[in-house]
Design a protein around this motif. Sequence first.
Motif, mmCIF file in Angstrom:
data_model
loop_
_atom_site.group_PDB
_atom_site.id
_atom_site.type_symbol
_atom_site.label_atom_id
_atom_site.label_comp_id
_atom_site.label_asym_id
_atom_site.label_seq_id
_atom_site.Cartn_x
_atom_site.Cartn_y
_atom_site.Cartn_z
ATOM 1 N N ILE A 1 0.841 -1.199 0.000
ATOM 2 C CA ILE A 1 0.000 0.000 0.000
ATOM 3 C C ILE A 1 0.876 1.248 0.000
ATOM 4 C CG2 ILE A 1 -1.695 1.330 1.311
ATOM 5 C CD1 ILE A 1 -2.834 -1.448 2.220
ATOM 6 N N GLN A 2 1.929 1.259 0.813
ATOM 7 C CA GLN A 2 2.835 2.410 0.849
ATOM 8 C C GLN A 2 3.468 2.644 -0.523
ATOM 9 O OE1 GLN A 2 5.288 1.007 4.082
ATOM 10 N NE2 GLN A 2 4.372 2.461 5.510
ATOM 11 N N ALA A 3 3.875 1.584 -1.191
ATOM 12 C CA ALA A 3 4.472 1.716 -2.520
ATOM 13 C C ALA A 3 3.459 2.310 -3.498
ATOM 14 C CB ALA A 3 4.969 0.361 -3.019
ATOM 15 N N GLY A 4 2.236 1.862 -3.421
ATOM 16 C CA GLY A 4 1.193 2.398 -4.283
ATOM 17 C C GLY A 4 0.902 3.859 -4.005
ATOM 18 N N LEU A 5 0.917 4.233 -2.737
ATOM 19 C CA LEU A 5 0.692 5.629 -2.371
ATOM 20 C C LEU A 5 1.796 6.523 -2.920
ATOM 21 C CD1 LEU A 5 -0.530 5.289 1.323
ATOM 22 C CD2 LEU A 5 -1.839 6.227 -0.593
ATOM 23 N N GLN A 6 3.021 6.032 -2.906
ATOM 24 C CA GLN A 6 4.158 6.819 -3.393
ATOM 25 C C GLN A 6 4.025 7.158 -4.873
ATOM 26 O OE1 GLN A 6 6.430 8.142 -1.377
ATOM 27 N NE2 GLN A 6 5.425 7.105 0.308
ATOM 28 N N THR A 7 3.374 6.280 -5.619
ATOM 29 C CA THR A 7 3.283 6.483 -7.067
ATOM 30 C C THR A 7 1.878 6.912 -7.523
ATOM 31 O OG1 THR A 7 2.782 4.141 -7.427
ATOM 32 C CG2 THR A 7 5.111 4.790 -7.495
ATOM 33 N N SER A 8 1.001 7.160 -6.585
ATOM 34 C CA SER A 8 -0.380 7.491 -6.934
ATOM 35 C C SER A 8 -0.487 8.869 -7.594
ATOM 36 C CB SER A 8 -1.258 7.452 -5.690
ATOM 37 O OG SER A 8 -2.551 7.913 -6.016
ATOM 38 N N VAL A 9 -1.003 8.868 -8.804
ATOM 39 C CA VAL A 9 -1.246 10.125 -9.520
ATOM 40 C C VAL A 9 -2.310 10.936 -8.803
ATOM 41 C CG1 VAL A 9 -2.051 11.097 -11.707
ATOM 42 C CG2 VAL A 9 -0.546 9.106 -11.715
ATOM 43 N N ALA A 10 -3.270 10.268 -8.186
ATOM 44 C CA ALA A 10 -4.374 10.950 -7.505
ATOM 45 C C ALA A 10 -3.899 11.815 -6.345
ATOM 46 C CB ALA A 10 -5.400 9.934 -7.002
ATOM 47 N N LEU A 11 -2.715 11.525 -5.805
ATOM 48 C CA LEU A 11 -2.224 12.273 -4.652
ATOM 49 C C LEU A 11 -1.097 13.228 -5.019
ATOM 50 C CD1 LEU A 11 -2.241 9.399 -2.032
ATOM 51 C CD2 LEU A 11 -3.950 11.174 -2.365
ATOM 52 N N GLN A 12 -0.800 13.354 -6.286
ATOM 53 C CA GLN A 12 0.252 14.273 -6.714
ATOM 54 C C GLN A 12 -0.244 15.711 -6.610
ATOM 55 O OE1 GLN A 12 3.342 13.102 -7.540
ATOM 56 N NE2 GLN A 12 2.534 11.084 -7.078
ATOM 57 N N GLY A 13 0.677 16.578 -6.260
ATOM 58 C CA GLY A 13 0.340 18.011 -6.224
ATOM 59 C C GLY A 13 -0.206 18.484 -5.013
#
Length: 68
Positions: A56-68
């Motif tokens: 989950i942490q790895a997915g969060l690091q690369t999540s486009v939805a959380l960028q910016g």
Amino acid sequence: MVPFAGIANPEELVILRGAVDEFCGARGIVDLTRREDVAAVVLSLYSNGARTLEAIQAGLQTSVALQG
């Protein structure tokens, strides 16, 4: 608020909640709406097979939805 109630068993809830808390804590995210955005991404990752905190942490690091 318990965003994951009824979706996962108690052990999985610990992982999901921990992922949200850790991600938000590390970034100083305290706004409820922003935390809910993170929770939604965590739930999406979980629904798509991420079952460990590390996944989950790895997915969060690369999540486009959380960028910016």
